[in-house]
Design an enzyme around this catalytic site. Structure first.
Site, mmCIF file in Angstrom:
data_model
loop_
_atom_site.group_PDB
_atom_site.id
_atom_site.type_symbol
_atom_site.label_atom_id
_atom_site.label_comp_id
_atom_site.label_asym_id
_atom_site.label_seq_id
_atom_site.Cartn_x
_atom_site.Cartn_y
_atom_site.Cartn_z
ATOM 1 N N GLU A 209 15.786 40.814 5.376
ATOM 2 C CA GLU A 209 17.022 41.238 6.037
ATOM 3 C C GLU A 209 17.403 42.672 5.700
ATOM 4 O O GLU A 209 18.488 43.125 6.037
ATOM 5 C CB GLU A 209 18.145 40.280 5.674
ATOM 6 C CG GLU A 209 17.702 38.849 5.950
ATOM 7 C CD GLU A 209 18.824 37.908 6.212
ATOM 8 O OE1 GLU A 209 19.935 38.181 5.739
ATOM 9 O OE2 GLU A 209 18.581 36.895 6.875
ATOM 10 N N LYS A 337 24.659 29.604 14.599
ATOM 11 C CA LYS A 337 23.312 30.080 14.944
ATOM 12 C C LYS A 337 22.876 29.288 16.168
ATOM 13 O O LYS A 337 22.589 28.086 16.052
ATOM 14 C CB LYS A 337 22.338 29.774 13.800
ATOM 15 C CG LYS A 337 22.509 30.610 12.531
ATOM 16 C CD LYS A 337 21.609 30.043 11.439
ATOM 17 C CE LYS A 337 21.402 30.987 10.280
ATOM 18 N NZ LYS A 337 20.727 30.312 9.136
HETATM 19 P P1 PGA Z 1 16.929 31.902 8.243
HETATM 20 O O1 PGA Z 1 17.929 32.134 7.032
HETATM 21 O O2 PGA Z 1 17.352 32.686 9.420
HETATM 22 O O3 PGA Z 1 15.585 32.289 7.686
HETATM 23 O O4 PGA Z 1 16.951 30.424 8.538
HETATM 24 C C1 PGA Z 1 19.190 32.708 7.102
HETATM 25 C C2 PGA Z 1 20.252 31.860 6.425
HETATM 26 O O5 PGA Z 1 19.947 30.903 5.679
HETATM 27 O O6 PGA Z 1 21.425 32.084 6.655
HETATM 28 ZN ZN ZN Z 2 22.202 30.323 5.209
#
Ligand code: PGA
Ligand code: ZN
Length: 424
Positions: A209, A337
């Site tokens: 990230e 998400k």
């Molecule tokens: P991921 O992790 O996008 O690899 O699932 C991000 C998070 O756990 O917030």
């Molecule tokens: Zn997370």
């Protein structure tokens, strides 16, 4: 039907995400030649209750190709959508859910379905000639989120020595989004000097990230370094700290123990550790402090810590799990998400349920991103107040750049700042 809004073609293709892993891109084209194009993000620190990500499992790309999912778009989903009105988002999402017929979208692939769902929304916004955030949220979308910047990485997303996945800073004291991102990046650069001096230049290699990756074990050292950078720049009081512990990945379900700094500890010991952290540091938010099935533990921490507790792997943007959490008073914020659930409509339902029950919403990237910027528009569209999309590299800065453009062009927007949990 006006040709601008009548679907003419749906094209799926395999493209690459920021880790150079295959992912899906979808074009939805209307009869009036309006294009909606969307890319699907890819998680690595995934919750086990997420929508199914369909991968080929063949020799190509070490099994990670997405040709089957692309085929499902081009041969199974696309033909069902030709001639349909692109503005009927929910109808189209429901049709895809029905075509798939499984609880977790494992037949057609959550990745295939999400790509189409997002491309439909983008095509509609383009056909209506309004920005995507305005189409998604309507007349009352105006909140610009606080960027939740993951400056030091750990867990399964980086080869640092840290157990917790993200050690974040939030510039809540800024006056505008552009000021917030400037201050955040200044702290990031200042922190680079501190981290490099303390723990060596290797620490400046960034994780997935874009945050630093020191070989240290104690999260308190990471938090101290962040505070030092903030103070060095005279930003005391303008920043608060937060964490994504991604604790499912620290948990051994057989032993019922967590691993922290090399020690096996009980859930009660981990909860005590959080209490100490919150009393020693200006931490205002913790995501996934416990493993993904421990609703009771989340409820206990929500009560005792009295800060924002976010459910990521706990809720997986799934309204059934969110409702269960609300009933048990587990957490008080939803990590949003869209690819955890697989359609835009279902994700929007989850955000709505969160708001109606006094929960905050933090819009989040996945660790595998592309240059597509729909995440930003989605965040403003739902007035979320907080966005998490990493720090450096174009797949992350592209989201911030889109925020800068929107702040400049739309004078009705307002930075959430201290009100990030309840920005309206
Ligand atoms: P991921 O992790 O996008 O690899 O699932 C991000 C998070 O756990 O917030
Ligand atoms: Zn997370």
């Amino acid at each position: 039907m006006k040709s601008e809004i009548e679907i003419q073609k749906v094209i799926g293709r395999e493209v690459l995400d920021c880790r150079a892993d295959p992912t899906i891109e979808v074009d939805v084209i209307t009869k009036g030649d309006v294009l909606g194009r969307a890319d699907v993000p890819v998680g690595r620190s995934r919750g086990k209750n997420e929508a199914y990500e369909l991968r080929d499992g063949t020799d190509r790309y070490d099994g990670r190709g997405v040709r089957k999912a692309v085929e499902n778009i081009n041969e199974k989903i696309g033909p069902e959508l030709i001639g349909k009105n692109v503005t009927k988002q929910r109808e189209i999402d429901e049709l895809m859910i029905e075509l798939d017929g499984t609880e977790n979208k494992s037949k057609l692939g959550g990745n295939a379905i999400l790509g189409v769902s997002l491309a439909i929304a983008k095509a509609t916004a383009n056909a209506l000639e309004v920005p995507l955030y305005r189409y998604i949220g309507g007349t009352n979308s105006y909140v610009l989120p606080v960027p939740v910047l993951d400056l030091i990485e750990g867990g399964i997303l980086a080869d640092s020595g840290l157990d917790f996945q993200e050690h974040q800073v939030m510039p809540v004291g800024a006056e505008s989004f552009s000021e917030a991102i400037r201050m955040g990046i200044e702290v990031y650069k200042e922190l680079g000097k501190i981290v490099g001096n303390k723990w060596g230049k290797q620490s400046l290699n960034v994780g997935v990230e874009g945050g630093y990756t020191p070989q240290i074990q104690d999260p308190r050292d990471a938090l101290e370094a962040e505070l030092e950078a903030i103070e060095e720049l005279g930003y005391d009081g303008k920043f608060v700290l937060s964490l994504d512990c991604a604790a499912s990945h620290l948990y051994d379900s057989k032993k019922k123990k967590y691993t922290l700094m090399g020690d096996e500890i009980t859930r009660e010991e981990l909860m005590d550790f959080y209490e100490d952290l919150v009393s020693a540091y200006p931490i205002v938010s913790i995501e996934d402090p416990l493993e993904e099935e421990d609703f009771e533990g989340f409820a206990e921490l929500t009560k005792t810590l009295n800060i924002q507790i976010i459910g990521d792997d706990l809720f997986v943007t799934n309204k059934k799990r969110l409702k269960k959490g609300i009933e048990k008073e587990a957490a008080n914020a939803l990590l949003f998400k869209v690819n955890q659930i697989g359609t835009l409509s279902e994700a929007l339902d989850s955000a709505e349920i969160a708001y109606r029950n006094g929960y905050g919403v933090q819009v989040s990237e996945r660790s595998g991103q592309t240059e597509d910027t729909w995440l930003t528009d989605l965040c403003i569209g739902i007035n979320a107040g907080q966005i998490k999309t990493g720090v450096t590299r174009s797949e992350r800065t592209s989201k911030y750049n889109q925020l800068l453009r929107i702040e400049e062009s739309d004078k009705s927007t307002k930075y959430a700042g201290e009100e990030f949990r309840q920005p309206i």
